[in-house]
Scaffold this motif. Structure first.
Motif, short mmCIF file in Angstrom:
data_model
loop_
_atom_site.label_atom_id
_atom_site.label_comp_id
_atom_site.label_asym_id
_atom_site.label_seq_id
_atom_site.Cartn_x
_atom_site.Cartn_y
_atom_site.Cartn_z
N LEU A 20 0.88 -1.15 0.00
CA LEU A 20 0.00 0.00 0.00
C LEU A 20 0.93 1.21 0.00
CD1 LEU A 20 -3.17 0.20 2.05
CD2 LEU A 20 -1.82 2.23 1.76
N VAL A 21 0.85 2.02 -1.04
CA VAL A 21 1.80 3.13 -1.20
C VAL A 21 1.08 4.44 -0.95
CG1 VAL A 21 3.43 4.23 -2.77
CG2 VAL A 21 3.03 1.78 -2.92
N SER A 22 1.58 5.22 0.01
CA SER A 22 0.98 6.51 0.33
C SER A 22 1.47 7.58 -0.64
CB SER A 22 1.32 6.91 1.77
OG SER A 22 2.68 7.26 1.85
N HIS A 23 0.94 8.78 -0.49
CA HIS A 23 1.35 9.89 -1.34
C HIS A 23 2.83 10.22 -1.12
CE1 HIS A 23 0.82 13.43 -3.81
NE2 HIS A 23 1.36 14.18 -2.87
N ALA A 24 3.32 9.99 0.09
CA ALA A 24 4.73 10.25 0.41
C ALA A 24 5.62 9.05 0.06
CB ALA A 24 4.87 10.57 1.89
N LYS A 25 5.08 8.09 -0.67
CA LYS A 25 5.77 6.89 -1.12
C LYS A 25 6.18 5.95 0.03
CE LYS A 25 5.87 8.24 -5.46
NZ LYS A 25 4.70 7.96 -6.25
N ASN A 26 5.51 6.06 1.17
CA ASN A 26 5.73 5.09 2.25
C ASN A 26 5.05 3.79 1.86
OD1 ASN A 26 6.93 7.15 3.68
ND2 ASN A 26 5.07 7.65 4.82
N ARG A 27 5.75 2.68 2.03
CA ARG A 27 5.20 1.39 1.62
C ARG A 27 4.89 0.54 2.84
NH1 ARG A 27 7.75 3.50 -2.56
NH2 ARG A 27 7.29 2.73 -4.64
#
Length: 70
Positions: A20-27
């Motif tokens: 699941l990738v957030s807008h800040a590219k945290n996975r």
């Protein structure tokens, strides 16, 4: 067919794993499970309990439902 806990008996659709990738590219690890339903169907004249995903359930010819649409 594939035997296991979250697997459709008709099409073999199973668990999908990914990120699941957030807008800040945290996975973050995530799991997608198919929407399975336990149903009793007639298979070669015998009643058999199977687990079908919703897309296979819509396609199946079930008693009292009529022919499936394409």
């Amino acid at each position: 067919m594939n035997t296991g806990a979250y697997v459709c008996d008709s099409c073999g659709k199973g668990i999908q794993r990914g990120n699941l990738v957030s807008h800040a590219k945290n996975r973050v690890k995530r799991v997608r499970k198919p929407n399975l339903h336990a149903v009793t169907v007639l298979k070669s004249g015998k009643k058999v309990k199977v687990r079908l995903c919703t897309s296979c359930l819509r396609k199946a010819n079930r008693p009292g439902r009529g022919k499936s649409e394409k």
